[in-house]
Design a protein around this motif. Structure first.
Motif, PDB file in Angstrom:
ATOM      1  N   PRO A 135       0.824  -1.212   0.000  1.00 52.85           N
ATOM      2  CA  PRO A 135       0.000   0.000   0.000  1.00 52.85           C
ATOM      3  C   PRO A 135       0.858   1.261   0.000  1.00 52.85           C
ATOM      4  CG  PRO A 135      -0.847  -1.601   1.577  1.00 52.85           C
ATOM      5  CD  PRO A 135       0.477  -2.127   1.086  1.00 52.85           C
ATOM      6  N   GLY A 136       0.389   2.266  -0.714  1.00 53.73           N
ATOM      7  CA  GLY A 136       1.147   3.497  -0.828  1.00 53.73           C
ATOM      8  C   GLY A 136       2.373   3.350  -1.724  1.00 53.73           C
ATOM      9  N   ALA A 181       8.715  -0.141  -7.922  1.00 50.71           N
ATOM     10  CA  ALA A 181       7.920   0.578  -6.925  1.00 50.71           C
ATOM     11  C   ALA A 181       7.807   2.057  -7.294  1.00 50.71           C
ATOM     12  CB  ALA A 181       8.538   0.416  -5.541  1.00 50.71           C
ATOM     13  N   LEU A 182       8.910   2.650  -7.730  1.00 46.60           N
ATOM     14  CA  LEU A 182       8.905   4.053  -8.141  1.00 46.60           C
ATOM     15  C   LEU A 182       7.992   4.264  -9.345  1.00 46.60           C
ATOM     16  CD1 LEU A 182      10.040   6.967  -8.104  1.00 46.60           C
ATOM     17  CD2 LEU A 182      11.873   6.137  -9.584  1.00 46.60           C
ATOM     18  N   GLY A 225      -0.203   6.155  -9.125  1.00 46.32           N
ATOM     19  CA  GLY A 225      -0.510   7.139  -8.096  1.00 46.32           C
ATOM     20  C   GLY A 225      -0.631   8.559  -8.610  1.00 46.32           C
ATOM     21  N   GLU A 226       0.229   8.916  -9.576  1.00 50.11           N
ATOM     22  CA  GLU A 226       0.261  10.297 -10.056  1.00 50.11           C
ATOM     23  C   GLU A 226      -0.279  10.459 -11.478  1.00 50.11           C
ATOM     24  OE1 GLU A 226       1.164  12.743  -8.080  1.00 50.11           O
ATOM     25  OE2 GLU A 226       1.618  11.325  -6.466  1.00 50.11           O
ATOM     26  N   GLY A 227      -0.468   9.360 -12.179  1.00 44.09           N
ATOM     27  CA  GLY A 227      -0.889   9.448 -13.576  1.00 44.09           C
ATOM     28  C   GLY A 227       0.173  10.108 -14.438  1.00 44.09           C
ATOM     29  N   ALA A 228       1.432   9.946 -14.059  1.00 43.98           N
ATOM     30  CA  ALA A 228       2.545  10.614 -14.741  1.00 43.98           C
ATOM     31  C   ALA A 228       3.114   9.732 -15.841  1.00 43.98           C
ATOM     32  CB  ALA A 228       3.640  10.952 -13.734  1.00 43.98           C
TER      33      ALA A 228
END
Length: 200
Positions: free
Chosen positions: A81-82, A173-174, A181-184
């Motif tokens: 998570p996270g 993970a990155l 997480g960021e939609g980047a």
């Protein structure tokens, strides 16, 4: 080749389907009715480990006798998570797998992309085939996995020994954190090779 796949999820289906298309004999097994052991026995040329990270050490330890001498491909990601790396401060997932099956030849591969990427035929973007980093210590095992990478239409990259698998897992993970997480567009964080600095 005869390939056994441990697990029945998306990664197992995507990679197994592509390898079948390339002419390989693929046996997929789940945790019910001895399916994992049957798949491991069938994978005389390679075994893909495609079970959730939380179960991976237990599964491998239980099959250590069957995995003796096998090429064991680890595509798992120890990400919680996270988008947190679950192996921080300890051995990499691939190293834990190698410790659980010490007579297998573990190669870390295929963990940097979502299953949908492996369904592409082939995964080529703007004319450039996808590159797949490999970490492993056994030259023959690495040769087998390079072959399987090329059968997907991808290019294998030598990322070093199994002691460097932690770097590949941390990269996953990155990237997952940036993508999900960021939609980047995480690919944009690296410059083209010509601008990457002097080569050693």
């Amino acid at each position: 080749m005869r390939i056994g796949i441990l697990g029945t999820g998306g990664m197992a289906d995507a990679l197994g389907t592509q390898w079948r298309r390339a002419g390989h004999e693929v046996v997929v097994g789940g945790r019910r009715s001895g399916g994992l052991r049957e798949a491991a026995r069938s994978g005389t040329d390679a075994v893909l480990l495609a079970v959730p990270y939380e179960a991976v050490v237990e599964v491998v330890a239980d099959l250590a006798d069957v995995l003796r001498g096998r090429v064991l491909i680890d595509c798992t990601n120890p990400v919680g998570p996270g988008f947190r790396l679950l192996t921080t401060g300890g051995p990499a997932a691939a190293e834990r797998i190698a410790a659980a099956a010490p007579t297998a030849h573990v190669v870390k591969a295929f963990n940097l992309c979502h299953e949908d990427v492996w369904r592409l035929t082939p995964p080529v973007f703007d004319g450039r085939p996808l590159a797949v980093p490999l970490c492993g210590d056994d030259p023959d095992a690495l040769s087998v996995v390079r072959h399987l990478v090329r059968d997907l239409g991808c290019e294998p990259l030598d990322a070093g020994g199994l002691d460097r698998a932690a770097l590949v897992e941390a990269t996953a993970a990155l990237l997952i954190g940036l993508w999900v997480g960021e939609g980047a567009d995480a690919q944009a964080i690296t410059p083209p090779l010509a601008f990457a600095g002097p080569r050693a």
